[in-house]
Design an enzyme around this catalytic site. Structure first.
Site, mmCIF file in Angstrom:
data_model
loop_
_atom_site.group_PDB
_atom_site.id
_atom_site.type_symbol
_atom_site.label_atom_id
_atom_site.label_comp_id
_atom_site.label_asym_id
_atom_site.label_seq_id
_atom_site.Cartn_x
_atom_site.Cartn_y
_atom_site.Cartn_z
ATOM 1 N N ASN A 113 0.854 -1.191 0.000
ATOM 2 C CA ASN A 113 0.000 0.000 0.000
ATOM 3 C C ASN A 113 0.891 1.242 0.000
ATOM 4 O O ASN A 113 1.419 1.634 1.036
ATOM 5 C CB ASN A 113 -0.905 -0.022 1.252
ATOM 6 C CG ASN A 113 -1.798 1.213 1.329
ATOM 7 O OD1 ASN A 113 -1.901 1.976 0.373
ATOM 8 N ND2 ASN A 113 -2.454 1.399 2.472
ATOM 9 N N LYS A 152 -0.001 4.186 -0.392
ATOM 10 C CA LYS A 152 -0.722 5.372 0.086
ATOM 11 C C LYS A 152 -0.504 6.523 -0.907
ATOM 12 O O LYS A 152 -0.362 6.264 -2.100
ATOM 13 C CB LYS A 152 -0.289 5.727 1.501
ATOM 14 C CG LYS A 152 -0.333 4.515 2.438
ATOM 15 C CD LYS A 152 -0.157 4.857 3.865
ATOM 16 C CE LYS A 152 -0.122 3.579 4.685
ATOM 17 N NZ LYS A 152 -0.245 3.788 6.106
ATOM 18 N N HIS A 197 -9.910 1.430 4.628
ATOM 19 C CA HIS A 197 -8.655 1.637 5.372
ATOM 20 C C HIS A 197 -8.900 2.632 6.509
ATOM 21 O O HIS A 197 -9.668 3.587 6.347
ATOM 22 C CB HIS A 197 -7.577 2.163 4.414
ATOM 23 C CG HIS A 197 -6.210 2.113 5.012
ATOM 24 N ND1 HIS A 197 -5.766 3.053 5.911
ATOM 25 C CD2 HIS A 197 -5.196 1.220 4.869
ATOM 26 C CE1 HIS A 197 -4.524 2.742 6.285
ATOM 27 N NE2 HIS A 197 -4.162 1.639 5.666
ATOM 28 N N GLU A 228 -7.230 4.993 7.570
ATOM 29 C CA GLU A 228 -6.930 6.399 7.246
ATOM 30 C C GLU A 228 -8.102 7.066 6.532
ATOM 31 O O GLU A 228 -8.287 8.277 6.628
ATOM 32 C CB GLU A 228 -5.638 6.483 6.407
ATOM 33 C CG GLU A 228 -4.408 6.229 7.265
ATOM 34 C CD GLU A 228 -3.178 5.798 6.500
ATOM 35 O OE1 GLU A 228 -3.166 5.851 5.259
ATOM 36 O OE2 GLU A 228 -2.211 5.381 7.170
ATOM 37 N N GLU A 252 -6.188 -4.980 10.457
ATOM 38 C CA GLU A 252 -5.182 -3.929 10.662
ATOM 39 C C GLU A 252 -5.485 -3.184 11.968
ATOM 40 O O GLU A 252 -6.274 -2.227 11.956
ATOM 41 C CB GLU A 252 -5.230 -2.925 9.514
ATOM 42 C CG GLU A 252 -4.815 -3.462 8.178
ATOM 43 C CD GLU A 252 -4.122 -2.390 7.348
ATOM 44 O OE1 GLU A 252 -2.967 -2.602 6.983
ATOM 45 O OE2 GLU A 252 -4.718 -1.332 7.093
ATOM 46 N N GLY A 266 1.900 2.076 11.097
ATOM 47 C CA GLY A 266 2.961 3.078 11.049
ATOM 48 C C GLY A 266 3.672 3.315 12.381
ATOM 49 O O GLY A 266 4.414 4.289 12.513
ATOM 50 N N SER A 320 2.739 -2.277 10.363
ATOM 51 C CA SER A 320 4.174 -2.325 10.685
ATOM 52 C C SER A 320 4.861 -3.622 10.244
ATOM 53 O O SER A 320 5.784 -4.096 10.909
ATOM 54 C CB SER A 320 4.391 -2.110 12.187
ATOM 55 O OG SER A 320 3.981 -0.810 12.550
HETATM 56 C C1 PEP Z 1 -1.281 0.400 6.244
HETATM 57 O O1 PEP Z 1 -1.466 1.599 6.409
HETATM 58 O O2 PEP Z 1 -2.089 -0.302 5.599
HETATM 59 C C2 PEP Z 1 -0.072 -0.191 6.815
HETATM 60 C C3 PEP Z 1 -0.058 -1.477 6.953
HETATM 61 O O3 PEP Z 1 0.920 0.682 7.134
HETATM 62 P P1 PEP Z 1 2.339 0.327 7.822
HETATM 63 O O4 PEP Z 1 2.841 -0.949 7.232
HETATM 64 O O5 PEP Z 1 3.209 1.504 7.507
HETATM 65 O O6 PEP Z 1 2.074 0.168 9.289
#
Ligand code: PEP
Length: 234
Positions: free
Chosen positions: A8, A10, A93, A95, A152, A158, A189
């Site tokens: 992803n 983003k 997601h 976000e 998630e 993050g 992460s």
């Molecule tokens: C995400 O935002 O879908 C994600 C998994 O981010 P990160 O791997 O940076 O935690």
């Protein structure tokens, strides 16, 4: 069973990053590794990526509730995404939820995606019971092969703070059982340092990778872990 690595990006990336991925893919150990890779990049790069490497499995990071085409300024339909080779779309997601996307809107987008044959990667957090409404559950039942749930936990996105392996396993097993869904991924992460431990769980069908997906070396290492895990479960 194959293990997907969904990158992803983003609101990151560039034509140069697409080119770097195309070059790096030439050095993957085998075609299996390429088959496990899905890249969710900003819409603006999708057609270019598809033309440079048609074997890439591409994902969008959102789609419109509206199908086809029409007077919907700023929207991109699932049909249009299909037209440039997109096979997956990330929906729900955290976000986007935190910027006001509610379950009703997510349901409408999910309906739009499955209607035109795009596989939806529906993100849910620890709060999945309230995020998977009755309406969404109905779609999951009707389209269980066309939807992947991505667990998630918001606290892991993050931050570098992953839940314990046992917790990931417990939630994934619970999601599979409760919603009769065959694919549950983990995101939050994930890096090359922890991917193998996550991917080797039978309950986990893949990983959703944010920050680390912008580094080609990291992606190659996570794909190597995914290929290794396929032999655990086949
Ligand atoms: C995400 O935002 O879908 C994600 C998994 O981010 P990160 O791997 O940076 O935690």
């Amino acid at each position: 069973m194959s293990k997907l690595v969904v990158c992803n990006w983003k609101m990151n990336g560039s034509i140069q990053l697409v080119d770097s991925c195309v070059s790096a893919m030439a050095y993957l150990p085998n075609d299996v590794a390429l088959r496990n890779l899905v890249i969710a990049m900003p819409d603006i790069f999708l057609a270019y990526a598809n033309s440079m490497e048609p074997r890439f499995k591409l994902a969008a990071q959102d789609c419109s509730v509206y199908g086809g085409s029409g007077a919907h300024t700023g929207e991109v339909s699932a049909d249009m995404l299909m037209g440039v080779g997109v096979k997956y779309v990330i929906l729900g997601h955290s976000e986007r939820r935190s910027r006001g996307e509610d379950t009703e809107l997510i349901h409408a987008k999910l309906a739009s995606a499955v209607r035109c044959g795009i596989t939806a990667i529906l993100c849910v957090s620890d709060d999945y019971e309230s995020q998977i409404t009755e309406q969404i559950e109905g779609l999951l039942q009707a389209h269980h092969d066309d939807v992947i749930l991505a667990y998630e936990p918001v606290s892991a996105i993050g931050t570098g703070r992953l839940p314990g392996v046992g917790d990931i396993q417990r939630v994934a097993a619970c999601l599979r059982r409760r919603y009769v869904i065959s694919k549950v991924m983990y995101g939050g992460s994930v890096t090359s340092a922890n991917a193998l431990n996550i991917l080797k769980m039978d309950e986990i069908s893949g990983v959703l990778v944010g920050g680390a997906s912008l580094k080609v070396d990291e992606v190659s290492a996570i794909l190597a872990a995914a290929s290794q895990c396929m032999s655990y479960s086949t």
